[in-house]
Design a protein around this motif. Structure first.
Motif, PDB file in Angstrom:
ATOM      1  N   GLY A 188       0.838  -1.190   0.000  1.00 42.14           N
ATOM      2  CA  GLY A 188       0.000   0.000   0.000  1.00 42.14           C
ATOM      3  C   GLY A 188       0.873   1.240   0.000  1.00 42.14           C
ATOM      4  O   GLY A 188       1.951   1.239   0.598  1.00 42.14           O
ATOM      5  N   TRP A 189       0.411   2.297  -0.672  1.00 42.96           N
ATOM      6  CA  TRP A 189       1.248   3.508  -0.734  1.00 42.96           C
ATOM      7  C   TRP A 189       1.435   4.114   0.653  1.00 42.96           C
ATOM      8  O   TRP A 189       2.464   4.736   0.921  1.00 42.96           O
ATOM      9  CB  TRP A 189       0.657   4.525  -1.703  1.00 42.96           C
ATOM     10  N   GLY A 190       0.467   3.903   1.547  1.00 44.20           N
ATOM     11  CA  GLY A 190       0.613   4.397   2.904  1.00 44.20           C
ATOM     12  C   GLY A 190       0.973   3.317   3.897  1.00 44.20           C
ATOM     13  O   GLY A 190       1.170   3.603   5.070  1.00 44.20           O
ATOM     14  N   GLU A 191       1.042   2.085   3.437  1.00 52.18           N
ATOM     15  CA  GLU A 191       1.436   0.967   4.317  1.00 52.18           C
ATOM     16  C   GLU A 191       2.932   0.714   4.177  1.00 52.18           C
ATOM     17  O   GLU A 191       3.727   1.466   4.720  1.00 52.18           O
ATOM     18  CB  GLU A 191       0.583  -0.267   3.998  1.00 52.18           C
ATOM     19  N   ASN A 192       3.340  -0.305   3.405  1.00 58.08           N
ATOM     20  CA  ASN A 192       4.785  -0.577   3.370  1.00 58.08           C
ATOM     21  C   ASN A 192       5.589   0.545   2.712  1.00 58.08           C
ATOM     22  O   ASN A 192       6.686   0.885   3.164  1.00 58.08           O
ATOM     23  CB  ASN A 192       5.094  -1.938   2.728  1.00 58.08           C
ATOM     24  N   MET A 193       5.015   1.181   1.664  1.00 60.93           N
ATOM     25  CA  MET A 193       5.793   2.222   0.990  1.00 60.93           C
ATOM     26  C   MET A 193       5.903   3.493   1.836  1.00 60.93           C
ATOM     27  O   MET A 193       6.866   4.246   1.700  1.00 60.93           O
ATOM     28  CB  MET A 193       5.195   2.548  -0.377  1.00 60.93           C
ATOM     29  N   SER A 242       2.401  -9.608   5.037  1.00 61.73           N
ATOM     30  CA  SER A 242       0.981  -9.264   5.204  1.00 61.73           C
ATOM     31  C   SER A 242       0.739  -8.318   6.369  1.00 61.73           C
ATOM     32  O   SER A 242      -0.403  -7.922   6.622  1.00 61.73           O
ATOM     33  CB  SER A 242       0.161 -10.543   5.432  1.00 61.73           C
ATOM     34  N   ASN A 243       1.788  -7.968   7.085  1.00 57.76           N
ATOM     35  CA  ASN A 243       1.613  -7.145   8.287  1.00 57.76           C
ATOM     36  C   ASN A 243       1.677  -5.662   7.964  1.00 57.76           C
ATOM     37  O   ASN A 243       2.678  -5.160   7.452  1.00 57.76           O
ATOM     38  CB  ASN A 243       2.689  -7.473   9.323  1.00 57.76           C
ATOM     39  N   GLY A 244       0.580  -4.948   8.290  1.00 61.45           N
ATOM     40  CA  GLY A 244       0.551  -3.502   8.175  1.00 61.45           C
ATOM     41  C   GLY A 244       0.694  -2.858   9.533  1.00 61.45           C
ATOM     42  O   GLY A 244       1.159  -3.485  10.496  1.00 61.45           O
ATOM     43  N   TYR A 245       0.260  -1.619   9.636  1.00 59.65           N
ATOM     44  CA  TYR A 245       0.417  -0.874  10.887  1.00 59.65           C
ATOM     45  C   TYR A 245      -0.270  -1.585  12.053  1.00 59.65           C
ATOM     46  O   TYR A 245       0.359  -1.836  13.095  1.00 59.65           O
ATOM     47  CB  TYR A 245      -0.137   0.545  10.737  1.00 59.65           C
ATOM     48  N   ASN A 246      -1.535  -1.896  11.909  1.00 59.64           N
ATOM     49  CA  ASN A 246      -2.279  -2.470  13.035  1.00 59.64           C
ATOM     50  C   ASN A 246      -1.751  -3.843  13.451  1.00 59.64           C
ATOM     51  O   ASN A 246      -1.719  -4.173  14.637  1.00 59.64           O
ATOM     52  CB  ASN A 246      -3.770  -2.551  12.705  1.00 59.64           C
ATOM     53  N   GLN A 396      -1.148   7.330  -5.566  1.00 62.66           N
ATOM     54  CA  GLN A 396      -1.915   6.295  -4.874  1.00 62.66           C
ATOM     55  C   GLN A 396      -1.788   4.960  -5.606  1.00 62.66           C
ATOM     56  O   GLN A 396      -1.535   3.923  -4.997  1.00 62.66           O
ATOM     57  CB  GLN A 396      -3.387   6.685  -4.776  1.00 62.66           C
ATOM     58  N   SER A 397      -1.972   4.992  -6.909  1.00 63.68           N
ATOM     59  CA  SER A 397      -1.875   3.765  -7.708  1.00 63.68           C
ATOM     60  C   SER A 397      -0.427   3.303  -7.844  1.00 63.68           C
ATOM     61  O   SER A 397      -0.114   2.118  -7.675  1.00 63.68           O
ATOM     62  CB  SER A 397      -2.484   4.002  -9.095  1.00 63.68           C
ATOM     63  N   ILE A 398       0.468   4.264  -8.127  1.00 63.89           N
ATOM     64  CA  ILE A 398       1.883   3.919  -8.315  1.00 63.89           C
ATOM     65  C   ILE A 398       2.464   3.320  -7.035  1.00 63.89           C
ATOM     66  O   ILE A 398       3.108   2.267  -7.055  1.00 63.89           O
ATOM     67  CB  ILE A 398       2.687   5.176  -8.734  1.00 63.89           C
ATOM     68  N   GLY A 399       2.230   3.982  -5.911  1.00 66.79           N
ATOM     69  CA  GLY A 399       2.786   3.517  -4.639  1.00 66.79           C
ATOM     70  C   GLY A 399       2.278   2.147  -4.247  1.00 66.79           C
ATOM     71  O   GLY A 399       3.025   1.314  -3.721  1.00 66.79           O
ATOM     72  N   THR A 400       1.006   1.900  -4.512  1.00 67.24           N
ATOM     73  CA  THR A 400       0.433   0.596  -4.171  1.00 67.24           C
ATOM     74  C   THR A 400       0.987  -0.502  -5.071  1.00 67.24           C
ATOM     75  O   THR A 400       1.279  -1.613  -4.611  1.00 67.24           O
ATOM     76  CB  THR A 400      -1.105   0.660  -4.258  1.00 67.24           C
ATOM     77  N   THR A 401       1.160  -0.188  -6.353  1.00 65.30           N
ATOM     78  CA  THR A 401       1.736  -1.166  -7.281  1.00 65.30           C
ATOM     79  C   THR A 401       3.166  -1.522  -6.875  1.00 65.30           C
ATOM     80  O   THR A 401       3.548  -2.704  -6.844  1.00 65.30           O
ATOM     81  CB  THR A 401       1.716  -0.617  -8.731  1.00 65.30           C
ATOM     82  N   VAL A 402       3.960  -0.508  -6.551  1.00 65.60           N
ATOM     83  CA  VAL A 402       5.336  -0.757  -6.108  1.00 65.60           C
ATOM     84  C   VAL A 402       5.319  -1.516  -4.781  1.00 65.60           C
ATOM     85  O   VAL A 402       6.127  -2.422  -4.552  1.00 65.60           O
ATOM     86  CB  VAL A 402       6.133   0.561  -5.991  1.00 65.60           C
ATOM     87  N   GLY A 403       4.385  -1.183  -3.918  1.00 64.82           N
ATOM     88  CA  GLY A 403       4.258  -1.884  -2.641  1.00 64.82           C
ATOM     89  C   GLY A 403       3.983  -3.369  -2.806  1.00 64.82           C
ATOM     90  O   GLY A 403       4.442  -4.197  -2.014  1.00 64.82           O
ATOM     91  N   GLN A 404       3.241  -3.719  -3.847  1.00 56.65           N
ATOM     92  CA  GLN A 404       2.980  -5.136  -4.129  1.00 56.65           C
ATOM     93  C   GLN A 404       4.251  -5.849  -4.570  1.00 56.65           C
ATOM     94  O   GLN A 404       4.492  -7.008  -4.205  1.00 56.65           O
ATOM     95  CB  GLN A 404       1.892  -5.246  -5.202  1.00 56.65           C
TER      96      GLN A 404
END
Length: 438
Positions: A188-193, A242-246, A396-404
């Protein structure tokens, strides 16, 4: 008999009118499933008691889902929500497009000047404020003092990523259910990235050059990403991809992580014995850096906005003033102690002796917030604003794609080189299609 029937009808009519009046304005709030927002929902009953003509309707979503839902709704003028929980990424862009109601007439007793200027500026466009901060944060290093003492390890006040790796090796004890380090792997652009971008900055990297050409296959990106991934592969918990912030917050609060680098807001949660098993065992240090400490920690705020599509704008703003006020902060302190109040927004909080006494992390939080500069976060010049993100809609789209791609590396299905090559290609394609590359 007629009189009594008339009286009954009049009474019933008055009751009906009263119930209609009480329920006349519904405010639908979309927010993220972080602990502070769950507390906000719980305490909002006090707002409804004080404002019986306003009914609150809550939609609480996981971070990635919230962002997708809100972006789609606001871009299409869907009008599903009266209050949006967004941040420094969205507020100025959406305000510029005329999608958000400005906060032009903030009540004097709200004391807007008490709100940190850097946070206000980040939620504004062209001098207009489009969102009010519920809490603001940067990053810090959390570590278990008891485990470090037992292993004979000392955490520097300003660690490097090399220091973090050396410490992780010594405190990693999976046979005892304790992992050396927890970091976000969830895409996710705001998760791992959101966590990896500051790491890359600290190794001298950037997302784009001044011509908007992606820079994802540079040595700095490779070094920063390799450092991050290797730490998780060697010393992280199972399923880290699979681990995000929470998920990481829960792991650390349950005593399963010896270290965690993430949002400063977490410190309050970890100090709450209702939720944390490590109260009194946590140490705090500055966020680590690779080669440069510029851009190695972000500035973020979860903030509340009213879309222009709302049919309950006045009631929505009334709730936002309440939820981001000094009085609300006191309400949380009464509920669960000063250490747990929403941090990072008001000068008065950081001048309050009760808060400073209860929150040993307060000074560090303030320092990281004050030293995070979204306008100067990289070694080389860039055409964008942002530390953990790039302030353009396409990110938003770019960051999430890179995050994957990054999550695939953490999971072991791709190498760093393969992931960065794929990320470079997809980002170049997206920027070309969006017209950035001439």
């Amino acid at each position: 008999m007629r009189k009594s029937i008339s009286a009954v009808l009049a009474f019933a009519s008055a009751g009906l009118m009263s119930s209609v009046a009480l329920a006349q304005t519904t405010v639908t709030i979309a927010t993220v499933n972080n602990g502070d927002m769950v507390i906000m929902q719980e305490l909002s009953k006090k707002f409804e008691e004080a404002n019986p003509d306003i009914k609150l309707n809550w939609t609480i979503l996981e971070e990635n889902t919230l962002r997708q839902r809100l972006t789609t709704d606001i871009a299409t003028g869907g009008g599903q929500f009266d209050i949006l929980t967004i941040g420094l990424f969205e507020a100025p862009m959406w305000g510029e497009r005329g999608w958000l109601e400005p906060f032009d007439n903030v009540p004097a007793d709200y004391d807007l000047n008490d709100v940190f200027k850097s946070v206000r500026d980040g939620l504004s466009h062209d001098g207009k404020l489009y969102s009010l901060p519920f809490y603001a944060e940067s990053q810090m290093t959390f570590y278990r003092k008891d485990l470090f003492d037992a292993a004979g390890v000392t955490m520097p006040e300003q660690p490097t990523w090399a220091d973090i790796g050396a410490a992780a090796a010594k405190v990693h004890a999976p046979d005892k259910g304790v992992y050396g380090i927890c970091l976000r792997g969830k895409p996710g652009w705001g998760e791992n990235m959101g966590q990896i971008s500051p790491v890359v900055n600290s190794y001298g990297g950037r997302w784009f050059d001044m011509n908007w050409q992606p820079q994802l296959e540079t040595a700095a990106w490779k070094e920063g990403l390799t450092t991050y991934v290797d730490l998780l592969k060697k010393f992280g918990p199972p399923g880290a991809a699979s681990n995000g912030y929470n998920e990481n917050l829960a792991l650390f609060a349950d005593g399963k992580c010896a270290m965690w680098i993430d949002a400063t807001v977490s410190a309050g949660f970890l100090s709450d014995p209702q939720h944390s098993t490590v109260v009194g065992k946590v140490g705090y240090a500055l966020p680590p850096y690779g080669k440069f400490n510029k851009g190695n920690h972000y500035l973020w705020s979860w903030a509340l906005s009213v879309p222009v599509s709302s049919k309950s704008k006045e009631a929505a703003q009334k709730f936002i003033y309440w939820a981001t006020s000094k009085d609300y902060i006191k309400l949380v302190a009464e509920r669960s102690g000063w250490a747990t109040v929403p941090p990072g927004t008001r000068t008065s909080t950081y001048e309050n002796p009760e808060y400073l006494k209860a929150a040993p992390f307060a000074a560090l939080t303030l320092k990281t917030i004050e030293t995070a500069n979204p306008h100067d976060a990289t070694q080389e010049e860039v055409p964008y604003v942002g530390i953990s993100y790039v302030g353009i809609p396409e990110f938003q789209s770019i960051g999430t794609t890179v995050g994957q791609e990054v999550a695939a590396v953490i999971a072991g299905s791709k190498t760093v080189d393969e992931a960065l090559a794929s990320a470079q290609a997809s980002t170049l394609r997206a920027m070309d299609q969006a017209g950035y590359i001439k």
